[in-house]
Design a protein around this motif. Structure first.
Motif, PDB file in Angstrom:
ATOM      1  N   PHE B  82       0.798  -1.225   0.000  1.00  0.00           N
ATOM      2  CA  PHE B  82       0.000   0.000   0.000  1.00  0.00           C
ATOM      3  C   PHE B  82       0.829   1.272   0.000  1.00  0.00           C
ATOM      4  O   PHE B  82       0.881   1.985  -0.982  1.00  0.00           O
ATOM      5  N   THR B  83       1.450   1.533   1.148  1.00  0.00           N
ATOM      6  CA  THR B  83       2.119   2.832   1.255  1.00  0.00           C
ATOM      7  C   THR B  83       3.270   2.747   2.251  1.00  0.00           C
ATOM      8  O   THR B  83       3.270   1.880   3.126  1.00  0.00           O
ATOM      9  N   MET B  84       4.191   3.676   2.121  1.00  0.00           N
ATOM     10  CA  MET B  84       5.305   3.716   3.069  1.00  0.00           C
ATOM     11  C   MET B  84       4.927   4.480   4.330  1.00  0.00           C
ATOM     12  O   MET B  84       5.745   4.654   5.228  1.00  0.00           O
ATOM     13  N   ASN B  85       3.686   4.951   4.389  1.00  0.00           N
ATOM     14  CA  ASN B  85       3.230   5.656   5.585  1.00  0.00           C
ATOM     15  C   ASN B  85       3.205   4.706   6.789  1.00  0.00           C
ATOM     16  O   ASN B  85       2.803   3.553   6.671  1.00  0.00           O
ATOM     17  N   ALA B  86       3.637   5.207   7.940  1.00  0.00           N
ATOM     18  CA  ALA B  86       3.757   4.336   9.113  1.00  0.00           C
ATOM     19  C   ALA B  86       2.408   3.986   9.731  1.00  0.00           C
ATOM     20  O   ALA B  86       2.266   2.931  10.340  1.00  0.00           O
ATOM     21  N   ILE B  87       1.414   4.871   9.579  1.00  0.00           N
ATOM     22  CA  ILE B  87       0.141   4.643  10.270  1.00  0.00           C
ATOM     23  C   ILE B  87      -0.558   3.349   9.828  1.00  0.00           C
ATOM     24  O   ILE B  87      -0.877   2.506  10.666  1.00  0.00           O
ATOM     25  N   PRO B  88      -0.790   3.146   8.513  1.00  0.00           N
ATOM     26  CA  PRO B  88      -1.417   1.869   8.130  1.00  0.00           C
ATOM     27  C   PRO B  88      -0.569   0.676   8.575  1.00  0.00           C
ATOM     28  O   PRO B  88      -1.110  -0.351   8.985  1.00  0.00           O
ATOM     29  N   ALA B  89       0.749   0.841   8.523  1.00  0.00           N
ATOM     30  CA  ALA B  89       1.631  -0.270   8.891  1.00  0.00           C
ATOM     31  C   ALA B  89       1.393  -0.696  10.337  1.00  0.00           C
ATOM     32  O   ALA B  89       1.263  -1.890  10.628  1.00  0.00           O
ATOM     33  N   ILE B  90       1.308   0.279  11.243  1.00  0.00           N
ATOM     34  CA  ILE B  90       1.122  -0.147  12.631  1.00  0.00           C
ATOM     35  C   ILE B  90      -0.306  -0.655  12.858  1.00  0.00           C
ATOM     36  O   ILE B  90      -0.518  -1.556  13.653  1.00  0.00           O
TER      37      ILE B  90
END
Lengths: 253, 381
Positions: B82-90
């Motif tokens: 999806f994205t390199m953004n940390a929020i979805p990852a956590i």
């Protein structure tokens, strides 16, 4: 006038290995009365209570309370039906304060099967706190409210456990030798307390060795010996019963 | 005024201040670089979560590394897909760890005591071995899961063209490296501490303590303990998942070794070292172990010689080799000794040690006071 029978134990059998702890017990308790079970050591009295609260499953027979069958239910379900028990060795939370000890059962009762209450604050549970303080006053422990329960004397621990059961407002209270190991003074205080509860219309089954306690509290007495009820009736009748005297003498010698 | 007398709000504020100011007060301790601080924060989260289960209910899980690992894998997949953004990852990390915790907890909580511990250990080792073998398409086996240029990154590719090199993790454009990365983890840690504090002070927390103290009594007062235990297990698994995904945010790769039993054992050590069942203890334990691992292990004989240079040369020659056994690659030895000492003399961990020290000072203060002023003159607090 006969009141309704509310607790029924029908043909209860329980064996441990080859040993019959309860061979064929039939017991019927009237609503709102105090029913004492006496008998020599090893007669199976505690086993009988264990069967009632679901700690042990009987090999045969069934226990019903107010039309609901208790046998085969999990301990917490039986407790939710309204059956509470004071154990022979006090089952309390030794690391917690007396207040927490009495508040906890109220939460257990309220959120028994599951309610997510992690977002609430303990300090805002005023209703339950007030009730717990009331109960501690009833059992005479309110001054030690913040003390750790493990530091109490044996007699006080028993009174605390009684308080933990009372906050559940049980309809049936099972007491396993509630005054064992207490001084005469403490015993009398406990008797007074139990008499006071009686006026609240709770049914009680009490196991006791101390005849003074039995005769001050019990409406009916049943005598258990070698796994069976051998006599029953009003306390005065039982006291004079020849079989009872033999059973006790036989157990003592 | 002592720490024990503080109310929760003040305690929380102090905790937050200490964490946020770490880059300053860690300077004299030689640990003021962001990578290490980030590790403190992440393993602090791991330990705080573990303590919700172990500290409150007394159920000792030896399989929490599995949730840490799953959190990492889920986060890296979020970066890849999806994205390199940390929020979805956590978010993914926490969700998948929670899911795995639900399954493992549901099965393991049928037993108590040592059998529960063994079951969790077995499930975690199973997860570890699966990650190594059967699940290679998902976990990339031994090599570990890494980012690559060919990753779709659906959401990112809608907004920007993929650059030449591998992209780095970010928080809405803010790069998650250096002190920005630390502060992201620090905010998460403070949030986790707050949630844990609320759980400790809730009826739920009291019930869990009741289960630890006397499970029979809880059942005979009408509590169905299983769903509550499972909730505690899942919450603590989610904390581990968050820690795992934050590890991936710091460094976007995930390997199976993160799920190994040694990692599970480490969090047990952290919690016991700091103080089981206390709010801040596990965090302290985590900090101490990570500090040892990173600072002590870097000491070599040369640094030791410098430290002991005030001694006569002959003494230095004796002292350095002996002390050398306990630092550098021997840091485990020091940690082991420390652990033994704490378990024997301070079963309540560092927190107990600190409150004992505070008690000593209080007594001294009082003696001094009594010497100079009459009781009426003493301040109210």
């Amino acid at each position: 006038m006969m009141s309704d029978l509310v607790l029924h134990l029908d043909n209860i059998q329980k064996n441990f290995g080859g040993l019959a702890a309860l061979s064929d017990v039939n017991l019927h308790v009237e609503e709102g009365t105090t029913h004492a079970i006496i008998g020599p050591n090893g007669a199976g009295k505690s086993t009988l209570l264990n069967v009632c609260i679901g700690r042990l499953k009987p090999d045969a027979g069934k226990v019903t309370f107010d039309g609901q069958e208790l046998t085969g239910r999990a301990p917490h379900e039986i407790a939710q039906i309204g059956v509470a028990r004071v154990f022979q060795t006090p089952e309390i939370f030794p690391e917690m304060s007396l207040l927490e000890n009495v508040m906890l059962p109220a939460f257990s009762k309220r959120d028994g099967s599951f309610a997510f209450n992690a977002h609430n604050m303990l300090s805002k549970q005023n209703e339950i706190r007030d009730e717990a303080e009331h109960i501690l006053e009833d059992v005479g422990l309110q001054e030690m409210m913040m003390q750790e329960a493990g530091s109490l004397s044996r007699g006080d621990k028993r009174r605390l456990e009684l308080g933990m059961c009372l906050i559940l407002r049980p309809r049936l209270l099972l007491l396993d030798e509630p005054t064992a190991g207490m001084s005469r003074h403490d015993t009398n205080r406990t008797i007074d307390l139990l008499k006071k509860i009686k006026s609240r219309g709770m049914t009680k089954v009490i196991i006791e060795h101390d005849m003074h306690v039995v005769f001050s509290l019990a409406d009916k007495v049943s005598v258990l010996a070698r796994g069976a009820i051998i006599a029953g009736g009003k306390p005065e009748e039982v006291r004079e019963d020849q079989r009872v005297k033999e059973a006790y003498l036989g157990g003592a010698h | 005024m002592t720490l024990a007398k503080l109310n929760d709000t003040n305690r929380f504020l102090i905790f937050a201040a200490i964490i946020l100011l770490m880059p300053i007060w860690m300077i004299p301790l030689g640990g003021a670089y962001p990578d290490l601080l980030q590790k403190f924060a992440i393993y602090g989260i791991f330990a705080i979560g573990f303590n919700i289960l172990f500290g409150l209910t007394g159920y000792l899980s030896f399989g929490h590394a599995a949730f840490l690992g799953v959190g990492s894998y889920a986060a890296v997949w979020s970066f890849k897909l999806f994205t390199m953004n940390a929020i979805p990852a956590i978010i993914f990390g926490v969700l998948f760890a929670g899911l795995l915790a639900f399954i493992i907890g549901f099965l393991s909580l049928r037993r108590t005591g040592i059998y529960f511990s063994i079951l969790t250990l077995a499930f975690a080792q199973m997860s570890y071995n699966l990650a190594y073998s059967v699940l290679t398409p998902i976990t990339n086996g031994e090599t570990g899961l890494q980012l690559s240029q060919q990753d779709p990154r659906i959401i990112d590719s809608m907004f920007v063209e993929a650059g030449a090199g591998l992209p780095s993790t970010n928080l809405f454009g803010l790069k998650m490296s250096g002190f920005e990365g630390f502060y992201f983890c620090a905010v998460m840690l403070i949030l986790c501490y707050y949630i844990s504090m609320r759980i400790f002070r809730s009826p739920f927390g009291l019930m869990l303590r009741g289960i630890k103290s006397n499970q029979n009594r809880m059942m005979y007062t009408g509590l169905n303990t299983r769903p509550y235990m499972l909730t505690a297990f899942v919450i603590s698994g989610m904390y581990a998942g968050l820690a795992g995904s934050l590890l991936a945010v710091t460094d976007p790769l995930a390997g199976a070794e993160r799920m190994q039993w040694t990692a599970s054992g480490e969090v047990v050590l952290m919690t016991i070292l700091g103080g089981v069942g206390t709010l801040a203890g596990p965090m302290l334990g985590a900090g101490l172990i990570k500090y040892f691992e990173n600072i002590f292990s870097a000491f070599n004989n040369q640094t030791l010689t410098e430290i002991f240079s005030f001694l006569p040369d002959a003494a230095v020659e004796v002292v350095v080799p002996i002390v050398g056994l306990f630092v550098g690659s021997g840091w485990h030895l020091t940690l082991g000794l420390l652990f033994v000492v704490i378990v024997i003399f301070l079963p309540g961990g560092i927190v107990e040690g600190m409150s004992r020290l505070a008690g000593l000072f209080r007594r001294k203060d009082q003696e001094n006071m009594n010497g100079t002023a009459s009781p009426q003159d003493q301040p109210g607090e």
